[in-house]
Scaffold this motif. Structure first.
Motif, mmCIF file in Angstrom:
data_model
loop_
_atom_site.group_PDB
_atom_site.id
_atom_site.type_symbol
_atom_site.label_atom_id
_atom_site.label_comp_id
_atom_site.label_asym_id
_atom_site.label_seq_id
_atom_site.Cartn_x
_atom_site.Cartn_y
_atom_site.Cartn_z
ATOM 1 N N THR A 156 1.451 2.749 -10.859
ATOM 2 C CA THR A 156 0.268 2.871 -10.991
ATOM 3 C C THR A 156 0.516 4.540 -10.758
ATOM 4 O O THR A 156 1.352 5.480 -11.108
ATOM 5 N N ARG B 201 0.985 -0.843 0.049
ATOM 6 C CA ARG B 201 -0.108 0.025 0.276
ATOM 7 C C ARG B 201 0.422 1.380 0.285
ATOM 8 O O ARG B 201 -0.183 2.064 -0.159
ATOM 9 N N ASN B 202 1.976 1.046 0.577
ATOM 10 C CA ASN B 202 2.617 2.039 0.693
ATOM 11 C C ASN B 202 3.686 2.628 -0.225
ATOM 12 O O ASN B 202 4.618 3.547 -0.614
ATOM 13 N N PRO C 265 4.806 4.570 -4.103
ATOM 14 C CA PRO C 265 4.473 6.226 -4.857
ATOM 15 C C PRO C 265 3.851 5.686 -6.168
ATOM 16 O O PRO C 265 4.341 4.753 -7.041
ATOM 17 N N ALA C 266 3.148 7.333 -6.581
ATOM 18 C CA ALA C 266 3.075 6.741 -8.322
ATOM 19 C C ALA C 266 4.133 6.477 -9.254
ATOM 20 O O ALA C 266 5.532 6.683 -8.831
ATOM 21 N N THR D 252 -4.400 5.553 -0.557
ATOM 22 C CA THR D 252 -4.814 5.850 0.210
ATOM 23 C C THR D 252 -5.913 4.800 0.786
ATOM 24 O O THR D 252 -6.194 3.559 0.746
ATOM 25 N N ARG E 48 -1.315 7.207 -9.049
ATOM 26 C CA ARG E 48 -0.891 8.051 -7.312
ATOM 27 C C ARG E 48 -1.141 7.002 -6.185
ATOM 28 O O ARG E 48 -0.773 5.775 -6.683
ATOM 29 N N SER E 49 -0.151 7.522 -5.269
ATOM 30 C CA SER E 49 -0.495 6.601 -4.122
ATOM 31 C C SER E 49 -1.900 6.068 -3.876
ATOM 32 O O SER E 49 -2.822 6.537 -3.631
ATOM 33 N N HIS F 185 4.714 2.819 -9.911
ATOM 34 C CA HIS F 185 5.442 1.840 -9.720
ATOM 35 C C HIS F 185 4.422 1.193 -10.621
ATOM 36 O O HIS F 185 3.602 0.500 -10.813
#
Length: 300
Positions: A128, A80-81, A83-84, A133, A130-131, A86
């Motif tokens: 990805t 989940r952590n 970054p954009a 949430t 975006r990150s 990935h």
């Protein structure tokens, strides 16, 4: 080449007996001989070179992802952590056609959230956008369409399921926390055992003390019955004891210490109320003496 071609002997027409595959056979040649019916016969020959043209006759084949049942499905776990940008995975495909017909293009045919994932149309890379949430779903399904560039385009699809997982650091911290909790539980159990043992010991000590107190009370009761030893040489002897508010005195002949009066004997018993008297009453009582028929006497 006789298995591939047929030559009409009347008009010289050459026809194919089966379909040619450009990927396995790109060119071949054969020789035709023409002869007359004269005597002697004359003939001539010609060599024919055949070049096959490629047709878009092969659909794309998915190489990755591939599941155990050979279907184009795969599962990817992503922390989940991340970054954009990935890289989640890369869809790989192959087209047996050569040239323009073998060029492949990738596109997202179905996606649960268009704001989360992007697909490179030429390389098939899924990244990805975006990150993640806390409100994002834990699982996302992506259907990728792969098609070639033939005049009549052929295509194939691949399915990628992306699962969001906790990062390794969080998992490690969770393991440490669980271990600490287990150690804390063990410590609590140890202290509970010590407390239980202490309470049990105190209970046993209390029982022993109560038994000792009961035994001491029995000794006190037996010590009340003491013989009177300060007699002045007279023929009388008395034994005094108390019971409630009354005081009893047994009188009889002179007896040794430790002797008893046998029930039914002609001894006498005097019952005197146990109350405090004034000094005058005490002197009056001291002067009084009682004599019994059998010459036994007692003095109060």
């Amino acid at each position: 080449m006789a298995s591939f071609l047929n030559v009409n002997s009347d008009n010289g027409q050459v026809s194919a007996l089966k379909t040619f595959d450009f990927e396995t056979l790109k060119t071949f040649k054969f020789q035709i001989v023409a002869s007359d019916s004269g005597t002697p016969s004359h003939s001539s020959n010609v060599t024919v070179n055949v070049f096959l043209l490629d047709q878009n006759d092969n659909p794309p084949v998915i190489l990755h992802p591939v599941s155990t049942n050979s279907s184009a499905e795969g599962v990817e776990e992503v922390p989940r952590n991340v970054p954009a940008g990935h890289l989640v995975t890369k869809v790989r495909a192959y087209d047996a056609d050569i040239g323009y017909n073998g060029w492949l293009l990738f596109s997202l045919q179905e996606v649960s959230d268009h704001s989360l994932f992007g697909l490179d149309r030429y390389t098939g890379q899924i990244r990805t956008l975006r990150s993640f949430t806390e409100t994002d779903e834990a699982q996302h399904k992506l259907v990728i369409l792969v098609k070639d560039n033939g005049n009549v385009s052929l295509s194939a699809t691949a399915t990628v399921v992306v699962k969001l997982v906790e990062p390794k650091e969080a998992i490690a911290a969770s393991d440490v926390k669980s271990a600490a909790t287990d150690m804390g539980d063990s410590g609590v159990t140890f202290y509970l055992m010590i407390t239980l043992a202490s309470v049990s010991t105190l209970f046993l000590i209390s029982i022993i003390v109560l038994i000792a107190m009961q035994c001491s009370k029995t000794t006190d009761i037996s010590s009340k019955y003491l013989p009177e030893t300060n007699y002045d040489g007279t023929l009388c002897h008395s034994i005094q004891y108390r019971s409630g508010e009354k005081r009893y005195m047994l009188v009889g002949p002179r007896m040794s210490i430790g002797s008893t009066i046998v029930p039914g004997s002609n001894g006498n018993t005097l019952v005197v109320p146990d109350r405090r008297s004034t000094s005058a009453e005490t002197e009056s009582l001291v002067r009084q003496s009682f004599c019994v028929i059998d010459a036994r006497c007692f003095v109060i």
